[in-house]
Scaffold this active site. Sequence first.
Site, short mmCIF file in Angstrom:
data_model
loop_
_atom_site.label_atom_id
_atom_site.label_comp_id
_atom_site.label_asym_id
_atom_site.label_seq_id
_atom_site.Cartn_x
_atom_site.Cartn_y
_atom_site.Cartn_z
N ASP A 30 -48.32 55.66 -35.14
CA ASP A 30 -47.42 54.64 -35.70
C ASP A 30 -46.62 53.97 -34.60
O ASP A 30 -46.27 54.60 -33.61
CB ASP A 30 -46.48 55.31 -36.71
N HIS A 47 -51.86 46.82 -31.15
CA HIS A 47 -53.04 47.56 -31.62
C HIS A 47 -54.03 47.79 -30.47
O HIS A 47 -54.63 48.85 -30.36
CB HIS A 47 -53.71 46.81 -32.78
N LEU A 141 -65.63 68.17 -28.72
CA LEU A 141 -64.47 67.79 -29.53
C LEU A 141 -64.98 67.14 -30.81
O LEU A 141 -65.85 66.27 -30.77
CB LEU A 141 -63.58 66.78 -28.78
#
Length: 252
Positions: A30, A47, A141
């Site tokens: 956020d 972004h 991962l």
Amino acid sequence: MSVSTKARATAAAAGEQRAAVPDHVAIIMDGNGRWAAARHLPRIAGHREGARAVRRTIEAAIRQGVSWLTIYAFSSENWRRPAGEVFDLTGLLRHYLQTEIAELGANGVRIRFIGDRSRFDGDIQRDLANAERATAGNLRLNLTVALSYGARAEIVAAARAMAAAAAAGALHPDTADDAMFAGFLSTAGIPDPDLLIRTSGEQRLSNFLLWQAAYAELVFLDVMWPDFSEAHFAAALAEYARRERRFGARPE
Ligand code: FPP
């Protein structure tokens, strides 16, 4: 101390260290908009910088020994943002899928997507499926990206699927339990997050992994997502290591 006793002691210490590293970290990324606004830049600049922070975080997770990483990249509510921002965000996603997946694959990252992908354009849906297929054999991962995701919708869909299975006679309602229900969620097969991080100083879950985060340790950081670094990631892991996890039970 004999060699074998010393080896055991070292292994025990290493085991303790490993136990203190969360197996699964989930992140609510956020603050991209505020990061951009503070610099008098358009939101898309935040972004874009946020996408760079995603890359850094994946590398940090691998280095720190985290096996599962889940990131909230686009919520089902984000579709309600102005059309221009939705266009920019989906454009960034398209670009990310076309430019980053090969490298993620080469680094041993397996990528999965959860959320309502039917709302994205056909080419993006195809790229999402290709990325999952291309990285399916990787083990280093496990990266799960929540896209057009909302936890309540996910839980309702799971309840519907379980009810349909019961109606079809495939299961008896009396046999339903937590584990069975979890198997109907989009995260079936993925362990629950141990640690959930939210950046930007906000302290809420915003419809993210409501079922799965039941016992997650929550860490809220006062950093905007584009500035999130390996040092922040390590600080969150250190905070996690200090917490005593009880899963509702009292210590002996
Ligand atoms: C929250 O910031 C962030 C988002 C809604 C989008 C998250 C997207 C990225 C991190 C980049 C793209 C990632 C991928 C995987 C392509 P906000 O816009 O709500 O910030 P604000 O609360 O300051 O306005």
